[in-house]
Design a protein around this motif. Structure first.
Motif, short mmCIF file in Angstrom:
data_model
loop_
_atom_site.label_atom_id
_atom_site.label_comp_id
_atom_site.label_asym_id
_atom_site.label_seq_id
_atom_site.Cartn_x
_atom_site.Cartn_y
_atom_site.Cartn_z
N PHE A 81 0.84 -1.19 0.00
CA PHE A 81 0.00 0.00 0.00
C PHE A 81 0.88 1.25 0.00
O PHE A 81 1.12 1.86 1.05
N PRO A 82 1.36 1.66 -1.17
CA PRO A 82 2.26 2.83 -1.26
C PRO A 82 1.47 4.13 -1.42
O PRO A 82 1.75 4.94 -2.31
N HIS A 83 0.48 4.35 -0.56
CA HIS A 83 -0.46 5.45 -0.76
C HIS A 83 -0.77 6.18 0.56
O HIS A 83 -0.33 5.80 1.63
N ASN A 84 -1.58 7.23 0.36
CA ASN A 84 -2.14 8.01 1.45
C ASN A 84 -1.05 8.82 2.15
O ASN A 84 -0.25 9.48 1.49
N SER A 85 -0.99 8.79 3.46
CA SER A 85 -0.03 9.60 4.19
C SER A 85 1.34 8.92 4.23
O SER A 85 1.48 7.73 3.92
N MET A 86 2.37 9.69 4.60
CA MET A 86 3.71 9.10 4.74
C MET A 86 3.69 7.95 5.74
O MET A 86 4.39 6.96 5.58
N ARG A 87 2.83 8.06 6.75
CA ARG A 87 2.77 7.05 7.80
C ARG A 87 2.17 5.74 7.29
O ARG A 87 2.48 4.66 7.81
N SER A 88 1.30 5.83 6.28
CA SER A 88 0.62 4.62 5.81
C SER A 88 1.26 3.98 4.59
O SER A 88 0.84 2.91 4.16
N MET A 89 2.28 4.63 4.02
CA MET A 89 2.97 4.06 2.85
C MET A 89 3.85 2.90 3.30
O MET A 89 5.00 3.07 3.69
N LYS A 90 3.28 1.69 3.23
CA LYS A 90 3.98 0.51 3.75
C LYS A 90 3.65 -0.72 2.91
O LYS A 90 2.62 -0.79 2.26
N SER A 91 4.53 -1.67 2.97
CA SER A 91 4.25 -3.04 2.57
C SER A 91 4.29 -3.88 3.84
O SER A 91 4.98 -3.51 4.81
N ALA A 92 3.57 -5.00 3.85
CA ALA A 92 3.50 -5.79 5.07
C ALA A 92 3.45 -7.27 4.74
O ALA A 92 3.03 -7.67 3.64
N ILE A 93 3.89 -8.09 5.70
CA ILE A 93 3.81 -9.53 5.55
C ILE A 93 3.43 -10.14 6.89
O ILE A 93 3.96 -9.75 7.94
#
Length: 618
Positions: free
Chosen positions: A425-437
């Protein structure tokens, strides 16, 4: 492209007729009942800590008739990518549809170091959908309600489409503009339904809901043909309101609040918003209507049985719940962290129930399940066949053995147990731009803003430990091997699925490296060739695309319909590769006839994303 789908349809119909001839039992019907923004804790299924305040008796009843998945996940923390993931069976990263900003050219603030990637204006028309596959295998396909992946559901294999919003539309005054029995658009039902109360011991009426009614009509008119129904409610998305005054009064009384409510935002903490409560129960009522019809209606293809005995129902939500909107408190995902637009547990863990033939009643599965598993599972349950090349593209796993109680693990084709799920999810705020596993007890996040990792141990030996994701273990030497292992797996998956973005923002005030300097784009009307150069004093171009733009920047193009899927249709919002010169400082692209405007998208060798100004080509 037309010939490909004609061959697919003919082969599928032949297989369907052959299978029907050789087997006694007709193929089962399939219903996906999809809710918008319904959180894991917004239903009476997975109560952790405080019980859910919203009443969902029909969802509970469905779980009692089938299997509840305590660790069910959506493919993404927002609407469009999850819907695209279900209907294609492919990971959102793989199909380049990771958020809702379809066709938007997003510019960053000078204070933002990162930019989200560009998303094409619609789901790729060339990707095989679940509706395509089932239709080719003899199924009648229908969509009712929200679509939200561009164009129209009719463009993606659905025979019957109704994208009405139902009663979920803005109101003049949500405190009093309720539906009545004589309402022209939303008349109250003569029938009474739960909830029951001292004020309404016989139950209450519900406003007419086109989403539910069109779904029931589709089922009724399917007759002798097996059906696939994609029923997608617009609720419980914002705006938070209800036209059901009796239901709102019920929740105001239950929460000890005045009725009608006072104007303004609802700001009581937790699950005390009566408008949202009414929306959740309305969705539950809709599910009850569908199940009740199936229970009372004979299956015309299977004498002696009701439709409920030959129909699978997949119930879930597109992403986690929304906790706030402005000053309004909507609900509470606790103990899960965050909510929609975040890949933390509150954004991707969702309620999930599957019921149907052969599924043990009242059963529960605690392993990791993703909605991407629906496509291959439904193919198995319906004995539907697709081309081997299309099957290889599917991202999920067939969970039929789990549904049938034959396995306590999700296994791949080689018999290996599922080890992980991942999100991008490389979107929205800087805080939410993350990939996860998520793997076993652990969940790892790759943070693009800080270019590092977070690690949380959600469970210990399968028991709750840190659902709140409060204790970051990434810097703890004891867990360095976990970070290394999951980080490596995540990187492999991101690369294999061609995960895009985020990119560096060329307008960022404190950027550490130079970015490309774009010149003006030129268009030759005779050859219809567009060109763009960048200054040779800056970094060269690494990747380049041309984006077809609408003539009017505010023009919406999501409601166009196509009965087939020709590959030669160019639409506003599409992105195509552009040619890069040998020296890396100019690009060119041919603009098809019919396209009224375009722009270039450039990624330079330092990782900065650039959009050229839009050029009209009348």
């Amino acid at each position: 492209m037309k010939s490909k789908h004609l061959i697919l349809c003919l082969c599928g119909l032949w297989l369907a007729l052959l299978t029907t001839t050789l087997t006694a039992a007709p193929r089962p019907n399939i219903i996906i009942f999809y809710v918008d923004d319904l959180g894991w804790q917004d239903v009476q299924l997975n109560d952790v800590d405080d019980p859910c305040a919203f009443e969902t008796p029909n969802i509970v009843k469905l779980a009692e008739a089938g299997m509840n998945f305590t660790q069910g996940y959506s493919p993404a923390p927002t609407c469009s990518p999850s819907r695209a993931g279900i209907i294609t069976g492919q990971h959102p990263a793989k199909i380049g549809l990771t958020h809702v900003s379809l066709g938007a050219l997003t510019s960053g603030k000078k204070s933002d170091p990162l930019l989200e990637p560009y998303l094409q204006g619609h789901l790729d028309l060339n990707i095989l959908t679940l509706a395509d596959a089932l239709k080719a295998n003899g199924y009648r396909t229908g969509h009712s309600g929200k679509w939200h992946v561009g164009l129209n559901a009719a463009s993606y294999g659905f025979d019957v489409v109704n994208q009405d919003r139902g009663p979920h539309r803005g109101m003049g005054d949500r405190t009093k503009d309720f539906a009545t029995a004589k309402d022209k658009q939303y008349p109250l039902s003569k029938e009474k339904y739960p909830p029951f109360s001292d004020k309404k011991p016989e139950g209450i009426s519900y406003p007419y809901d086109e989403v539910t009614e069109s779904a029931l009509k589709f089922i009724d008119e399917s007759g002798e043909q097996p059906f696939f129904l994609n029923l997608c409610h617009w609720m419980v998305h914002w705006p938070v309101l209800t036209r059901n005054g009796e239901l709102l009064e019920y929740y105001c009384d239950k929460f000890g609040q005045p009725f009608p409510p006072k104007p303004g935002d609802m700001t009581l903490p937790g699950q005390q918003n009566p408008y949202f409560a009414a929306m959740v129960t309305t969705v539950d009522w809709s599910l009850g209507r569908i199940v009740d019809y199936l229970e009372k209606t004979d299956d015309p293809r299977n004498p002696g049985k009701k439709l409920i005995e030959t129909t699978y129902i997949f119930f879930s939500s597109d992403n986690g719940g929304v906790e706030t909107h402005g000053k309004e408190i909507i609900s509470d995902n606790a103990p899960l962290k965050y909510g929609k637009k975040h890949s933390e547990e509150g954004g991707v863990r969702v309620p999930m129930v599957i019921a149907g033939p052969g599924i043990p009643q009242g059963s529960q599965f605690d392993g990791l399940i993703n909605q991407l598993d629906y496509f291959p599972t439904i193919l198995n349950l319906t004995d539907a066949k697709i081309a081997a090349k299309d099957a290889k593209e599917l991202s999920g796993l067939d969970i039929t053995p789990v549904l049938q109680g034959k396995s306590r693990q999700v296994l791949d084709a080689s018999g290996k147990a599922r080890d992980y799920l991942f999100w991008h999810f490389p979107h929205n705020s800087m805080r939410s731009m993350k990939s996860a596993i998520r793997s076993g007890d652990f969940k790892l996040y790759k943070r693009y803003f800080t270019n590092d990792y977070e690690l949380y141990q959600l469970e210990e030996n399968g028991q709750r430990k840190d659902y709140e994701e409060m204790n970051d273990l990434a810097q703890n030497p004891e867990y360095s091997s976990v970070v290394e292992r999951l980080g490596a797996i995540l990187e492999v998956e991101l690369a294999a699925n061609h995960a895009e973005g985020p990119y560096l923002n060329p307008d960022y005030t404190d950027k550490k490296t130079p970015s490309a300097d774009l010149g003006d784009s030129k268009f030759d009307r005779g050859s219809r060739q567009a060109t763009l150069s960048t200054k040779s004093s800056g970094p060269a171009i690494e990747k380049a695309y041309v984006i077809y733009r609408p003539e009017n920047p505010g023009q919406k193009h999501r409601d166009r319909n196509f009965e087939s899927k020709p590959s030669d249709i160019e639409l506003p919002g599409m992105r195509e590769p552009a040619s890069i010169s040998a020296d890396g400082y100019s690009v060119r692209a041919n603009i098809p006839e019919g396209i009224k405007a375009y722009c270039f998208m450039i990624i330079d060798v330092n990782g900065y994303l650039h959009y050229s100004p839009t050029v009209a080509v009348k």
